[in-house]
Design a protein around this motif. Structure first.
Motif, PDB file in Angstrom:
ATOM      1  N   UNK A  82       0.833  -1.194   0.000  1.00  0.00           N
ATOM      2  CA  UNK A  82       0.000   0.000   0.000  1.00  0.00           C
ATOM      3  C   UNK A  82       0.870   1.247   0.000  1.00  0.00           C
ATOM      4  N   UNK A  83       1.022   1.899  -1.142  1.00  0.00           N
ATOM      5  CA  UNK A  83       1.814   3.132  -1.188  1.00  0.00           C
ATOM      6  C   UNK A  83       1.086   4.281  -0.512  1.00  0.00           C
ATOM      7  N   UNK A  84       1.818   5.099   0.253  1.00  0.00           N
ATOM      8  CA  UNK A  84       1.161   6.200   0.953  1.00  0.00           C
ATOM      9  C   UNK A  84       1.911   7.522   0.867  1.00  0.00           C
ATOM     10  N   UNK A  85       3.074   7.559   0.250  1.00  0.00           N
ATOM     11  CA  UNK A  85       3.787   8.824   0.053  1.00  0.00           C
ATOM     12  C   UNK A  85       4.596   8.704  -1.230  1.00  0.00           C
ATOM     13  N   UNK A  86       4.694   9.786  -1.980  1.00  0.00           N
ATOM     14  CA  UNK A  86       5.353   9.730  -3.282  1.00  0.00           C
ATOM     15  C   UNK A  86       6.037  11.049  -3.579  1.00  0.00           C
ATOM     16  N   UNK A  87       7.154  10.975  -4.300  1.00  0.00           N
ATOM     17  CA  UNK A  87       7.852  12.174  -4.761  1.00  0.00           C
ATOM     18  C   UNK A  87       8.632  11.819  -6.016  1.00  0.00           C
ATOM     19  N   UNK A 117      12.065   1.642   6.030  1.00  0.00           N
ATOM     20  CA  UNK A 117      11.881   2.916   6.701  1.00  0.00           C
ATOM     21  C   UNK A 117      10.446   3.378   6.546  1.00  0.00           C
ATOM     22  N   UNK A 118       9.832   3.777   7.649  1.00  0.00           N
ATOM     23  CA  UNK A 118       8.541   4.447   7.561  1.00  0.00           C
ATOM     24  C   UNK A 118       8.765   5.925   7.249  1.00  0.00           C
ATOM     25  N   UNK A 119       7.850   6.496   6.500  1.00  0.00           N
ATOM     26  CA  UNK A 119       7.931   7.937   6.210  1.00  0.00           C
ATOM     27  C   UNK A 119       6.514   8.470   6.042  1.00  0.00           C
ATOM     28  N   UNK A 120       5.715   8.251   7.076  1.00  0.00           N
ATOM     29  CA  UNK A 120       4.302   8.599   6.999  1.00  0.00           C
ATOM     30  C   UNK A 120       4.061  10.098   6.906  1.00  0.00           C
ATOM     31  N   UNK A 121       5.059  10.905   7.262  1.00  0.00           N
ATOM     32  CA  UNK A 121       4.864  12.352   7.239  1.00  0.00           C
ATOM     33  C   UNK A 121       5.476  13.004   6.001  1.00  0.00           C
ATOM     34  N   UNK A 122       5.897  12.178   5.041  1.00  0.00           N
ATOM     35  CA  UNK A 122       6.314  12.747   3.769  1.00  0.00           C
ATOM     36  C   UNK A 122       7.714  12.383   3.327  1.00  0.00           C
ATOM     37  N   UNK A 123       7.908  12.423   2.020  1.00  0.00           N
ATOM     38  CA  UNK A 123       9.222  12.274   1.397  1.00  0.00           C
ATOM     39  C   UNK A 123       9.349  13.353   0.331  1.00  0.00           C
ATOM     40  N   UNK A 124      10.583  13.781   0.066  1.00  0.00           N
ATOM     41  CA  UNK A 124      10.796  14.831  -0.926  1.00  0.00           C
ATOM     42  C   UNK A 124      12.241  14.813  -1.400  1.00  0.00           C
ATOM     43  N   UNK A 125      12.420  15.000  -2.694  1.00  0.00           N
ATOM     44  CA  UNK A 125      13.754  15.146  -3.288  1.00  0.00           C
ATOM     45  C   UNK A 125      14.171  16.607  -3.289  1.00  0.00           C
ATOM     46  N   UNK A 126      15.479  16.852  -3.201  1.00  0.00           N
ATOM     47  CA  UNK A 126      16.005  18.169  -3.550  1.00  0.00           C
ATOM     48  C   UNK A 126      16.597  18.107  -4.949  1.00  0.00           C
ATOM     49  N   UNK A 127      17.139  19.213  -5.432  1.00  0.00           N
ATOM     50  CA  UNK A 127      17.618  19.264  -6.812  1.00  0.00           C
ATOM     51  C   UNK A 127      18.854  18.410  -7.034  1.00  0.00           C
ATOM     52  N   UNK A 128      19.567  18.060  -5.953  1.00  0.00           N
ATOM     53  CA  UNK A 128      20.756  17.218  -6.074  1.00  0.00           C
ATOM     54  C   UNK A 128      20.414  15.731  -6.087  1.00  0.00           C
ATOM     55  N   UNK A 129      19.129  15.399  -5.897  1.00  0.00           N
ATOM     56  CA  UNK A 129      18.725  14.001  -5.862  1.00  0.00           C
ATOM     57  C   UNK A 129      18.776  13.384  -4.486  1.00  0.00           C
ATOM     58  N   UNK A 130      19.069  14.186  -3.438  1.00  0.00           N
ATOM     59  CA  UNK A 130      18.986  13.680  -2.065  1.00  0.00           C
ATOM     60  C   UNK A 130      17.517  13.484  -1.709  1.00  0.00           C
ATOM     61  N   UNK A 131      17.218  12.409  -0.984  1.00  0.00           N
ATOM     62  CA  UNK A 131      15.841  12.084  -0.628  1.00  0.00           C
ATOM     63  C   UNK A 131      15.636  12.296   0.865  1.00  0.00           C
ATOM     64  N   UNK A 132      14.734  13.212   1.228  1.00  0.00           N
ATOM     65  CA  UNK A 132      14.411  13.486   2.631  1.00  0.00           C
ATOM     66  C   UNK A 132      13.161  12.710   3.030  1.00  0.00           C
ATOM     67  N   UNK A 152       8.135  19.130   2.901  1.00  0.00           N
ATOM     68  CA  UNK A 152       8.287  19.455   1.483  1.00  0.00           C
ATOM     69  C   UNK A 152       9.673  20.048   1.287  1.00  0.00           C
ATOM     70  N   UNK A 153      10.159  20.000   0.057  1.00  0.00           N
ATOM     71  CA  UNK A 153      11.367  20.721  -0.330  1.00  0.00           C
ATOM     72  C   UNK A 153      10.956  21.715  -1.400  1.00  0.00           C
ATOM     73  N   UNK A 154      11.316  22.977  -1.200  1.00  0.00           N
ATOM     74  CA  UNK A 154      10.880  24.034  -2.101  1.00  0.00           C
ATOM     75  C   UNK A 154      11.778  24.183  -3.313  1.00  0.00           C
ATOM     76  N   UNK A 155      11.378  25.044  -4.248  1.00  0.00           N
ATOM     77  CA  UNK A 155      12.195  25.305  -5.435  1.00  0.00           C
ATOM     78  C   UNK A 155      13.531  25.963  -5.100  1.00  0.00           C
ATOM     79  N   UNK A 156      13.630  26.514  -3.894  1.00  0.00           N
ATOM     80  CA  UNK A 156      14.890  27.086  -3.415  1.00  0.00           C
ATOM     81  C   UNK A 156      15.767  26.043  -2.728  1.00  0.00           C
ATOM     82  N   UNK A 157      15.345  24.781  -2.748  1.00  0.00           N
ATOM     83  CA  UNK A 157      16.043  23.657  -2.123  1.00  0.00           C
ATOM     84  C   UNK A 157      16.020  23.724  -0.598  1.00  0.00           C
ATOM     85  N   UNK A 158      15.255  24.630  -0.037  1.00  0.00           N
ATOM     86  CA  UNK A 158      15.103  24.654   1.412  1.00  0.00           C
ATOM     87  C   UNK A 158      14.057  23.624   1.841  1.00  0.00           C
ATOM     88  N   UNK A 159      14.126  23.238   3.105  1.00  0.00           N
ATOM     89  CA  UNK A 159      13.206  22.266   3.683  1.00  0.00           C
ATOM     90  C   UNK A 159      12.063  23.025   4.344  1.00  0.00           C
TER      91      UNK A 159
END
Length: 199
Positions: free
Chosen positions: A44-49, A84-99, A131-138
């Motif tokens: 059951x998928x529950x978060x996507x980025x 890993x659980x990540x029920x509160x979200x996942x997000x990439x930055x522009x470098x491809x790091x996954x938060x 979330x990760x914004x277009x400015x790469x900030x968290x």
């Protein structure tokens, strides 16, 4: 416009699926995610980025327990990056790091790495969405406490202080957060969506 990627739980079937709508319209393409330990889509998928390279990461509960699955652009199938659980979200930055945010802990899987590293969230009290914004900030939606109330925390990875943006939510319900390309911030509050103004 760009592609739209949707993760859904397919109730009454074997598991969930991830679909891509090219250009945001037209017939969906079901992507080759495998959530089950037997190579099936039993999960059951529950978060996507997704990132600019076209890689897609999904958190799902399945026969392996909760785990993060990544489908590289052009790959024939997804791979599990970590349990890993990540029920509160996942997000990439522009470098491809996954938060990944889960139960008040923010972690990062650096691009090309196999081990998570913890990320400090300055000023966090009750962080509930990422979330990760277009400015790469968290950007963290934080429920705060009786003193602060709900707010959004904005900081760069490694910062010791955060920009704090308060907003007048009416409940402490389930939240998600998104940052538009122009920097506008949107936070859900149960059935409402708030546009959070910056000073």
């Amino acid at each position: 416009g760009g592609d739209v990627v949707v993760a859904e739980v397919t109730y009454g079937e074997d598991g969930g699926r991830v679909s891509r709508f090219p250009g945001g319209t037209g017939a969906p393409e079901v992507l080759p995610f495998q959530f089950g330990s037997d190579g099936s889509d039993d999960g059951n998928p529950y978060a996507i980025t997704a990132n600019a390279a076209g890689d897609i990461a999904v958190c799902a509960s399945g026969t392996w327990g909760d785990s993060v699955h990544v489908l590289k652009n052009g790959a024939a199938t997804s791979t599990v990056t970590q349990q890993q659980e990540c029920e509160d979200g996942i997000a990439y930055n522009s470098a491809g790091d996954l938060y990944e945010l889960n139960e008040r802990v923010l972690a990062k899987l650096p691009s090309g790495a196999s081990d998570l590293v913890d990320v400090w969230m300055p000023g966090a009290i009750d962080p509930v969405a990422l979330a990760v914004g277009p400015d790469d900030k968290i950007y963290i939606a934080d429920n705060g406490d009786d003193t602060t109330g709900p707010r959004v925390l904005v900081f760069a990875d490694g910062d010791t202080d955060a920009e704090v943006i308060e907003f007048a939510a009416t409940s402490s319900g389930h939240r998600t957060i998104s940052v538009a390309p122009d920097g506008d911030i949107y936070v859900t509050d149960d059935s409402l969506v708030w546009q959070v103004a910056r000073a």
